[in-house]
Design an enzyme around this catalytic site. Sequence first.
Site: not given
Length: 328
Positions: A76, A100, A103, A115, A146, A160
């Site tokens: 990032s 991503n 996954g 982070a 941001y 998740y």
Amino acid sequence: MGRVLITGAAGFLGSHLCDRFLAEGHEVIGMDNLITGDLKNLEHLFKEERFEFYHHDVSKFIHVPGDLDYILHFASPASPIDYLKIPIQTLKVGSLGTHNCLGLARAKNARILVASTSEIYGDPHVHPQTEDYWGNVNPVGPRGVYDEAKRFQEAMTMAYHTYHGLETRIVRIFNTYGPRMRLNDGRVLPAFIGQALRGEDLTVFGDGSQTRSFCYVDDLVEGIYRLLMSDCADPVNVGNPDEITIGDFAEEIIKLTGTDQKVIYKDLPKDDPTQRRPDITKAREILGWEPKVSRAEGLKITYEYFKSLPEEELYKKEHKDFTDYSRK
């Protein structure tokens, strides 16, 4: 030991994490699209048999052959200069990039640490900031790209964890400094040291009463490593609670560099946080972690690093040309 993927590996923090995991005996795959990262941060690792580098944008589908034990998602833009110039890319790496990585972690049955940062607290109404504080963020202000990317990143990671049972960790990083920072990235510490080295007056935005808490990079990496290896899925603050005003910090830099510059004042940018200090009670209790390196010691090491850079680095206005990414 394990096989580790570190995204954002060519950046300041990512490169130090590569060093640490290699030192611990892991195999490390570094991944970076080099928008803001620099291969100079990793060139000392290219001779290592247990290190690989993939030039890839994590906002696109990620393919890594073979097993993975851990993923650390640090890709990032992190400085205001960067994310204000590439706001869409910043939002995409926090959303699509995080999706991503999560996954991939699920497909590989890997533990993932993402982070996050103290920016999720915005301009806080609670001081010091504890992990159960929800923050005060302007989603449509200049810093929103941001701040909200990091807040979405945390929400997606926790989803998740709860829905798929994925092993996840979330670190909330407060101001960190040390060697390999970009000298002209707009953050307060390199900005002050760069001005001092060029013989310029130090620029303080606002009246200098706003506060920050600076953590040396080795301490931060230790906290991240301990969090990854812990059983804690909830967000954890990792930073140094030793708080200082920006005005006093400017005077510290002048003293450190032995220069006689003045401090000049300019208007405070919109939504700039007035207070920033982590409550690290959870890190102390769960991880047995707290910072060890004093600001005086860490600043001396960092100053020596900046002094060792080629002179042209002092006068480089921008680290990267963002033209190709500005509309993506």
